[in-house]
Design a protein around this motif. Sequence first.
Motif, short mmCIF file in Angstrom:
data_model
loop_
_atom_site.label_atom_id
_atom_site.label_comp_id
_atom_site.label_asym_id
_atom_site.label_seq_id
_atom_site.Cartn_x
_atom_site.Cartn_y
_atom_site.Cartn_z
N GLY A 118 0.78 -1.23 0.00
CA GLY A 118 0.00 0.00 0.00
C GLY A 118 0.81 1.27 0.00
N LYS A 119 2.15 1.16 0.16
CA LYS A 119 2.92 2.40 0.27
C LYS A 119 2.72 3.32 -0.93
CE LYS A 119 7.31 4.08 1.95
NZ LYS A 119 8.64 3.73 2.47
N PRO A 120 2.82 2.82 -2.16
CA PRO A 120 2.55 3.71 -3.29
C PRO A 120 1.07 3.83 -3.61
CG PRO A 120 3.26 1.59 -4.09
CD PRO A 120 3.30 1.52 -2.60
N THR B 211 -2.13 18.51 8.18
CA THR B 211 -1.38 17.76 7.18
C THR B 211 -1.15 16.32 7.68
OG1 THR B 211 0.79 18.36 8.05
CG2 THR B 211 -0.23 19.88 6.47
N GLN B 212 -0.45 15.56 6.85
CA GLN B 212 -0.16 14.18 7.22
C GLN B 212 0.72 14.12 8.48
OE1 GLN B 212 2.29 11.97 4.54
NE2 GLN B 212 1.46 9.98 5.16
N GLU C 97 3.52 6.38 12.78
CA GLU C 97 4.44 6.99 11.83
C GLU C 97 3.71 7.53 10.60
OE1 GLU C 97 8.56 4.68 12.27
OE2 GLU C 97 6.86 3.34 11.95
N GLY C 98 2.38 7.48 10.67
CA GLY C 98 1.58 8.00 9.57
C GLY C 98 1.48 7.06 8.39
N GLU C 99 1.81 5.77 8.59
CA GLU C 99 1.76 4.80 7.50
C GLU C 99 0.52 3.92 7.64
OE1 GLU C 99 5.25 2.51 7.04
OE2 GLU C 99 6.56 4.24 6.65
N PHE C 100 0.03 3.50 6.50
CA PHE C 100 -1.16 2.66 6.44
C PHE C 100 -0.88 1.27 7.01
CE2 PHE C 100 -3.32 -0.61 3.85
CZ PHE C 100 -4.62 -0.39 4.26
#
Length: 297
Positions: free
Chosen positions: A113-115, A132-133, A251-254
């Motif tokens: 999912g990163k990209p 913001t993120q 860390e703001g990652e999915f």
Amino acid sequence: MIRTTNLLRLPQLGRLFAPTVLRNSRCLSHTFPRANELNEQVMKPKKPLSRIPVGGSESVREQTVKTGSTVEFSTGRALVLFLVVGAGLTYFFKQEKKRLEIQREAETNRGMGKPLIGGDFNLVDHNGNPFTQEKLKGKFSVLYFGFSHCPDICPDELDKLGLILENMKKNHGVTLQPIFITCDPARDSPEVLKEYLSEFHPDIIGLTGDYDEIKKCCKNFRVYFSTPRDLKPGQDYLVDHSIFFYLMDPEGEFIDVLGRQYDAEGAAEKIKQHISVYVPKDAREKQKQGWLGFLFK
């Protein structure tokens, strides 16, 4: 003549041998009872062999008896200990296996999912402040895309989100950051979102922005976006959107996406599992490079 002499001597011979016969009969009379006694002793059942050493002192005998009972008791305790340890190890390995599976699932979602899911955005919250993120970092967040004019789906999902938040806080001691991002920027101003979200959970943060920023954000999260660009005041139109909760790590990652197949309790349990196995990015990289790295690939 000779025969007569022998016949005459027979009574004398009888007198000579009589004492001998009597003595022998007495011996036999004494011998037979002793033989009977021996037979009786032989016929008696033997006693079981004892563990007490022959000729040992009384203290040695007592010590031997105690030692024997201790060995029997220790064997029973060892068996119980073996069963307890075995059950404990079985439970541990099952939990560890489950933990690694969830961790691999999250890592797979990040890798795939990163990209595809997540990315930078520049929006405004329901109080008019920039968001913001970077605001996703430092805590676990749950994102939901909708719009205030949604007749039924959005209210139902926001009610469920409120139940998830309370469940996580009450039962697991975890405070999530809930975020509602509008798919209808033309009608959902910060003021509209603030009033709309006040009917649900007080912790929900509403985000809006201009058309291009909202469209970009929806694209980053692969949310279906069908809102037209140029609209006249009062013009009616339909808004379609995806119905998912997006779980983001500190860390703001999915991490994962939760659809409508989860009720509030099931979604809370799934989120709790991900939180319990969460490992920061640096630690994840070290795990992959370690000698057990194959378990995390």
